[in-house]
Design a protein around this motif. Structure first.
Motif, PDB file in Angstrom:
ATOM      1  N   GLU A   2     -17.802   0.215  35.902  1.00 29.48           N
ATOM      2  CA  GLU A   2     -16.880   1.353  36.018  1.00 29.48           C
ATOM      3  C   GLU A   2     -17.459   2.647  35.441  1.00 29.48           C
ATOM      4  OE1 GLU A   2     -12.857   0.736  35.476  1.00 29.48           O
ATOM      5  OE2 GLU A   2     -12.957  -1.048  36.765  1.00 29.48           O
ATOM      6  N   ARG A   3     -18.401   2.511  34.533  1.00 21.18           N
ATOM      7  CA  ARG A   3     -19.018   3.678  33.872  1.00 21.18           C
ATOM      8  C   ARG A   3     -17.963   4.716  33.462  1.00 21.18           C
ATOM      9  NH1 ARG A   3     -24.071   5.843  33.052  1.00 21.18           N
ATOM     10  NH2 ARG A   3     -24.014   8.104  32.939  1.00 21.18           N
ATOM     11  N   PRO A   4     -17.019   4.310  32.595  1.00 20.38           N
ATOM     12  CA  PRO A   4     -15.915   5.211  32.261  1.00 20.38           C
ATOM     13  C   PRO A   4     -16.369   6.450  31.484  1.00 20.38           C
ATOM     14  CG  PRO A   4     -15.901   3.289  30.823  1.00 20.38           C
ATOM     15  CD  PRO A   4     -16.925   3.013  31.902  1.00 20.38           C
ATOM     16  N   LEU A   5     -15.763   7.581  31.826  1.00 19.63           N
ATOM     17  CA  LEU A   5     -15.996   8.817  31.079  1.00 19.63           C
ATOM     18  C   LEU A   5     -15.165   8.770  29.802  1.00 19.63           C
ATOM     19  CD1 LEU A   5     -17.222  11.776  31.156  1.00 19.63           C
ATOM     20  CD2 LEU A   5     -15.010  12.485  32.087  1.00 19.63           C
ATOM     21  N   VAL A   6     -15.815   8.902  28.662  1.00 20.19           N
ATOM     22  CA  VAL A   6     -15.122   8.889  27.370  1.00 20.19           C
ATOM     23  C   VAL A   6     -15.245  10.274  26.733  1.00 20.19           C
ATOM     24  CG1 VAL A   6     -14.966   7.823  25.085  1.00 20.19           C
ATOM     25  CG2 VAL A   6     -15.660   6.442  27.067  1.00 20.19           C
ATOM     26  N   HIS A   7     -14.090  10.893  26.505  1.00 18.55           N
ATOM     27  CA  HIS A   7     -14.056  12.211  25.859  1.00 18.55           C
ATOM     28  C   HIS A   7     -13.969  12.001  24.349  1.00 18.55           C
ATOM     29  CE1 HIS A   7     -11.549  16.096  24.960  1.00 18.55           C
ATOM     30  NE2 HIS A   7     -12.756  16.163  24.475  1.00 18.55           N
ATOM     31  N   ASN A   8     -15.001  12.454  23.652  1.00 21.15           N
ATOM     32  CA  ASN A   8     -15.091  12.287  22.200  1.00 21.15           C
ATOM     33  C   ASN A   8     -14.822  13.599  21.464  1.00 21.15           C
ATOM     34  OD1 ASN A   8     -16.564   9.455  21.900  1.00 21.15           O
ATOM     35  ND2 ASN A   8     -17.493  10.547  23.611  1.00 21.15           N
ATOM     36  N   ILE A   9     -13.936  13.538  20.499  1.00 21.03           N
ATOM     37  CA  ILE A   9     -13.851  14.613  19.508  1.00 21.03           C
ATOM     38  C   ILE A   9     -14.238  13.924  18.211  1.00 21.03           C
ATOM     39  CG2 ILE A   9     -12.365  16.267  18.317  1.00 21.03           C
ATOM     40  CD1 ILE A   9     -10.727  16.508  20.849  1.00 21.03           C
ATOM     41  N   THR A  10     -15.467  14.121  17.819  1.00 22.57           N
ATOM     42  CA  THR A  10     -16.003  13.300  16.742  1.00 22.57           C
ATOM     43  C   THR A  10     -16.648  14.171  15.672  1.00 22.57           C
ATOM     44  OG1 THR A  10     -17.295  11.317  16.251  1.00 22.57           O
ATOM     45  CG2 THR A  10     -18.205  12.819  17.892  1.00 22.57           C
TER      46      THR A  10
END
Lengths: 274, 274, 274
Positions: free
Chosen positions: C16-24
């Motif tokens: 699926e190669r999911p897009l992960v939005h990081n606020i890190t």
């Protein structure tokens, strides 16, 4: 055994695992944290004005690094530094790029004025500019200050009660009474970003292991040890590196495996008279 | 020997050690700095509105990267870019994620409008979106623009006097007169974060080594060299890597050891007509 | 084959190669992005208040990490989290350093209150502090919470519909019905900075691969898989590492090459009753 050999200080840092509160630059946050973990200390990075005083008070040392300065960061450094001063927590200051722009030079001057520093560490150009002893800073590279640098460092150290360190081809450390020339290190340390900043963080770990109320000469001894340990790790890392990328990884490995004997066997510490 | 071979440009960069002022994103600051050091340039990162103009003026190139954009960063980019424009310092712009959100698309449009760019570099999707030639951008991944991309790039380059670069399975470079297809590289470059951003920084080093007042075609030649050097280093690094982690380290090693002969022997540069 | 084995979840993430939005945080942005790429997901980092809602809506998961919190970052997290909640995008929250300063504890309490979390992950000390079940946090190190932690986690998970994860010598995962103890991992994971933060990002990839509308137990299964995959990669990496520096590189390599069989063969997942 002498409790003030560089290797003995390393053993002490590992035993105490001091918490070092870093306010550092965007280029090296990861590297500085890993360097502290590898040497056996506990890093924390915190920048919010709302919490830096609290964090500084529970830390064993505060390490301030000007690498990617903004007004917000200057304010955070001032709050953290003042809280550390009040709590008797040693403060290490690294005036990255002082001399490169008026903004950095002014910020460095203001912070050194506003805070009581246990350690001031920069490369020779930055320290030269800051102490009015010559030196050139272009970007974050610098070239050697003049011959008057050691005397200027000693005078500043004595006047301010601060250990002053200028790193370069060889490294100078002074507490205003003694002056040491340190001869360890490897050229690959100059081929990766953040080696000076990692050293600043590690200086925090070493001065964070000094017993409260010790004389400045004891802090100087811890600083000589920190610089020597870091540079000896650089020498060991270079032996297994193929270039700067593998050197960076090998440097963390070397810091992690460094022994008291490694350091004392390889240490090239010279006390010089002026 | 031709002073415009990719390898000859590398030698020139090493000899000049240009200072590159980067305003880049939080993900890649360390990587971009190390890439510049490894290729033989001098990186500096500076963001404060109070100093970016000063830093841009003393730099040999300014590299602006939109990766983790905020209003403060946009302002810093505009100040630094304008100062660079006034001082004749070349500006490289990387519109990371243009097309992914309206905010990024607008920022990219405003910055390309406000500044005179020597180089505009993005992946094919970003350049496609920015030039109205199709393309899809999801997060910071993008998929190919349409067939009209090369023509749109040429038109933009000619109208603006900017070298336009779209990187992807192969890379396109144009100065509005010529168009090059570059065929070096390795898939592992896509498995680490910041390879595009490192290339942007390295483009800064190469255009920073071009003599002032040179025609745009000379800047294009330096850009062809920068992309080729970076991608050849990727090929060499892949040979000794076990995966993306060891590849990242090997890439810095390869950039550091890259020779003029390595580059010229492996360069696959094709000049195409439209 | 069981589609809910840890290895099967890995295969699903890769497909699926999911897009992960990081606020890190500033320490680990690069590491978290590389961990996501290595496992086969697509990372994006975005912080501007102007775009975080747009980015969160197109992502498959949002991962929020409190490591170097400032008021601006808290606002960004709240905006992104609310947009994700409205769009049905799962939110993972990592309360780094909760308990270390009042500021962090309050921020963690406010964000867990304001947002509907799919996953709450911290080390045992942080989760203990946050759930009022004891525990000590010094800087970003923490020591074990009391015996009541598993019960407190289960109660919180049930009340809030959140998978709760506490990582430590062994790892605890609960969805309020079941409780799992996970026994994979390696001590070197504790010698590099950002391993917990990388796991948080990877949890985003795994819950981002869960079909919309699935029950919480399915998300818990994906979380058990994420923790297990990460820790198995740590075990494999340790076998080829000489210390923390080479371990970091080897960890990305191991995540990249990890197979469904590797994970299922080595998984040590225990379902416990309270």
């Amino acid at each position: 055994a002498d409790e003030h050999t560089p290797g003995a200080w390393l053993t002490r840092v590992r035993a105490e695992r001091p918490l070092v509160h870093n306010i550092t630059n965007l280029v090296v946050t990861n590297v500085a944290a890993n360097a502290l973990l590898a040497i056996g200390a506990s890093p924390v990075m915190a920048y919010a004005h709302e919490e830096v005083a609290d964090m500084a008070r529970i830390a064993r040392a505060v390490a301030l690094n000007m690498g990617t300065l903004t007004p917000d960061v200057i304010t955070a450094m001032r709050i953290a530094g003042k809280a550390a001063n009040e709590a008797g927590v040693p403060v290490v200051f690294d005036p990255v790029g002082a001399g490169a722009t008026p903004y950095r030079s002014q910020a460095a001057a203001q912070l050194t004025e506003a805070l009581r520093l246990t350690v001031l560490r920069g490369n020779t150009g930055e320290i030269g500019v800051l102490l009015g002893a010559g030196g050139q800073v272009t970007g974050v590279d610098s070239s050697g200050a003049g011959n008057e640098l050691p005397q200027a460092m000693k005078a500043y150290a004595r006047a301010r009660g601060t250990v002053v360190i200028a790193t370069g081809a060889h490294d100078l450390v002074t507490d205003g009474e003694s002056l040491w020339q340190l001869h360890n290190g490897h050229p690959l340390l100059g081929s990766i970003t953040g080696s000076g900043c990692s050293l600043t963080a590690i200086l925090g770990a070493f001065v964070g292991s000094v017993a409260h109320g010790s004389p400045l000469s004891t802090y100087a001894s811890a600083c000589v040890a920190a610089v020597t340990c870091f540079n000896v790790a650089g020498e060991l890392a270079a032996a297994s590196a193929q270039g700067p990328g593998t050197f960076q990884a090998a440097l963390f490995d070397a810091l992690y495996h460094l022994t008291e004997a490694d350091v004392n066997d390889r240490a090239r510490v010279e006390r010089v008279s002026l």
